[in-house]
Design a protein around this motif. Structure first.
Motif, PDB file in Angstrom:
ATOM      1  N   SER A 142     -29.221  10.280  12.439  1.00 29.52           N
ATOM      2  CA  SER A 142     -28.914   9.763  11.037  1.00 29.52           C
ATOM      3  C   SER A 142     -29.555   8.234  10.942  1.00 29.52           C
ATOM      4  O   SER A 142     -29.480   7.416  11.798  1.00 29.52           O
TER       5      SER A 142
ATOM      6  N   THR B 164     -29.832   5.466   7.795  1.00 24.89           N
ATOM      7  CA  THR B 164     -28.995   5.272   6.549  1.00 24.89           C
ATOM      8  C   THR B 164     -29.842   3.744   6.092  1.00 24.89           C
ATOM      9  O   THR B 164     -30.205   3.042   6.726  1.00 24.89           O
TER      10      THR B 164
ATOM     11  N   ASP C 218     -29.396   0.338   3.023  1.00 23.96           N
ATOM     12  CA  ASP C 218     -28.603  -0.515   2.211  1.00 23.96           C
ATOM     13  C   ASP C 218     -28.962  -0.610   0.851  1.00 23.96           C
ATOM     14  O   ASP C 218     -28.584  -1.121   0.109  1.00 23.96           O
TER      15      ASP C 218
ATOM     16  N   TRP D 251     -32.696  15.073   3.210  1.00 28.33           N
ATOM     17  CA  TRP D 251     -31.948  13.995   2.596  1.00 28.33           C
ATOM     18  C   TRP D 251     -30.551  14.424   2.032  1.00 28.33           C
ATOM     19  O   TRP D 251     -30.605  15.644   1.441  1.00 28.33           O
TER      20      TRP D 251
ATOM     21  N   SER E  59     -28.642  12.136   0.502  1.00 27.52           N
ATOM     22  CA  SER E  59     -28.342  11.224  -0.401  1.00 27.52           C
ATOM     23  C   SER E  59     -29.803  10.297  -0.598  1.00 27.52           C
ATOM     24  O   SER E  59     -30.674  10.421   0.257  1.00 27.52           O
TER      25      SER E  59
ATOM     26  N   ARG F 131     -29.814   7.385   0.103  1.00 24.70           N
ATOM     27  CA  ARG F 131     -29.657   6.356   1.106  1.00 24.70           C
ATOM     28  C   ARG F 131     -29.380   6.857   2.526  1.00 24.70           C
ATOM     29  O   ARG F 131     -29.471   6.153   3.536  1.00 24.70           O
ATOM     30  N   THR F 132     -29.472   8.043   2.779  1.00 21.47           N
ATOM     31  CA  THR F 132     -29.296   8.866   4.094  1.00 21.47           C
ATOM     32  C   THR F 132     -30.252  10.052   4.331  1.00 21.47           C
ATOM     33  O   THR F 132     -30.433  10.930   3.349  1.00 21.47           O
TER      34      THR F 132
ATOM     35  N   HIS G 245     -31.108  12.716   7.592  1.00 20.84           N
ATOM     36  CA  HIS G 245     -30.726  13.187   8.976  1.00 20.84           C
ATOM     37  C   HIS G 245     -31.643  14.111   9.245  1.00 20.84           C
ATOM     38  O   HIS G 245     -32.503  14.846   8.741  1.00 20.84           O
TER      39      HIS G 245
ATOM     40  N   THR H 115     -22.199  16.853   3.664  1.00 18.63           N
ATOM     41  CA  THR H 115     -22.178  15.360   3.392  1.00 18.63           C
ATOM     42  C   THR H 115     -20.872  14.853   3.924  1.00 18.63           C
ATOM     43  O   THR H 115     -20.654  13.684   4.285  1.00 18.63           O
TER      44      THR H 115
END
Length: 402
Positions: free
Chosen positions: A163, A165, A167, A194, A196, A198-199, A201, A379
């Motif tokens: 993962s 992430t 900010d 993806w 999101s 911001r994330t 994996h 998610t």
């Protein structure tokens, strides 16, 4: 005495001369004609003056800070190179063995003007000096990538996705993916997806093979991730996959069976979520563990003083989802475990069984629930395994729909 003049005399004289030139001593071969001239002074050799070039060129602005700063000498060698930032701090760098190229050994900083002064010497000993500035880009803002697993989790289970992430929102997902690398021993194919803005994996098509070594590089410093947002730092992490640990429970029989490397090692009765709060079906990954944990219904929107509200401390809590699904000790429901669903969604087991799970399963290990509530969301925690491989690939910015 009179002299007889003849028009043939010049020809006769010429023949005599030629005959003399062709005859040699004692009748030998004729000697070759020779010429001589005074020696001329050697032409003066012209030496090209040394030339200095800089990459990026002097005067450049908005330069990517990971662009290698280099100084080159033509028709000579570099005798001195100094690069300093706004505060006068030198930028580290080194000459190659031929003293023809100087290369900075560190990345440049954001929003910085560097002063470059270089001197080169040609073959005649003459020097050439060049000086000027190179300026780097000033981002609108920076975003720090956080990678999991990390150094605090050197060994994880076969279900643990990688993962990353951020900010800040990432709007150029492809630019990020191009700077992400996963190298495994032995080789295992996988893909980023993806979840999101911001994330993102990474996982293989199936669980990681047990005892795989994984190295992750997020080379994101200097990368424009979109909208003037740039990567604040690059990250490198390595971790190992442990033994294959998988728990399986079917709502029709309510027995949690636990396997290690495909061998059944433990069975424990359990109670899942009651009809008003069913346990989602699907594949869960252990996210974290707490020896004692306070269950609080208000964390998912049900006030403590509501009829269905609660605030209870439990032992041996192994979190399976963000939405609050745990394997934990529930001594109050031992009578229903194995026969009836009475929990708020968690997997209730006895205190002894919860302790065994806590001690023998951990981060990245798998729990699969069948025949219960609706499918666990991708998610929700590490619900990555609850989508097909084709769906997973479709979430990549580089090869969607492959």
């Amino acid at each position: 005495m009179s002299v007889v003049r003849s028009r043939c005399a010049p020809l006769a004289l010429l023949l005599v001369v030629l005959a003399g030139c062709q005859s040699g001593v004692d009748g030998g071969q004729a000697a070759a004609p020779t010429t001589s001239s005074a020696p001329t002074p050697a032409a003066a050799q012209e030496v090209d003056a040394a030339v200095i070039s800089i990459d990026p060129p002097l005067g450049s602005v908005d330069v990517d800070p990971v662009t290698p700063l280099r100084v080159f000498a033509g028709h000579g060698t570099l005798s001195a190179v100094a690069v300093t930032d706004d505060a006068g701090t030198p930028l580290a760098g080194a000459l190659d063995p031929a003293s023809a190229t100087w290369t900075a050994s560190t990345d440049l900083g954001y929003g910085t003007t560097y002063t470059v002064t270089a001197t080169a010497t040609d073959a005649a000993g003459r020097t050439t000096t060049s000086t000027g500035t190179v300026g780097t880009v000033s981002p609108r803002t920076l975003t720090m990538p956080t990678v999991f697993p990390n150094a605090d989790n050197p060994v994880v289970g076969v279900g643990q996705p990688i993962s990353i992430t951020f900010d800040e929102d990432v709007t150029d997902r492809a630019a990020v993916e191009r700077r992400l690398s996963v190298v495994t021993t032995p080789h295992v194919d996988g893909s980023w997806s993806w979840l999101s803005d911001r994330t993102v994996h990474y996982r293989p098509a199936d669980f990681w093979p047990a005892r795989t070594h994984v190295a992750v590089d997020a080379d994101l410093y200097g990368v424009d991730v979109g909208g003037g947002v740039h990567g604040q730092a690059s990250k490198h992490v390595e971790f190992d996959i442990g033994p294959k640990r998988v728990g399986v429970v079917d709502a029709s029989e309510l027995v949690l069976r636990l396997y290690v490397d495909d061998q059944l090692v433990q069975s424990m009765p359990t109670s899942l979520g009651k009809s008003s709060s069913p346990t989602p079906s699907g594949t869960y990954v252990v996210m974290q563990q707490s020896r004692r944990y306070t269950m609080d219904s208000s964390t998912y929107g049900v006030p403590i003083d509501a009829p269905a509200g609660y605030r209870t401390e439990v032992e041996y809590a192994s979190r399976l989802s963000n939405s609050g699904i745990f394997v934990h000790a529930a001594p109050w429901s031992v009578g229903q475990q194995g026969s009836r669903n009475v929990s708020h969604g968690c997997l209730n087991v006895s205190t002894a069984n919860a302790g065994w799970f806590y001690d023998n399963f951990g981060r990245g290990d798998v729990v699969q629930v069948a025949g219960a509530g609706p499918r666990l969301a991708e998610t929700d925690g590490f619900g990555d395994w609850n989508v097909s491989w084709d769906e997973w690939l479709a979430g990549s910015a580089l090869h969607p729909g492959v």
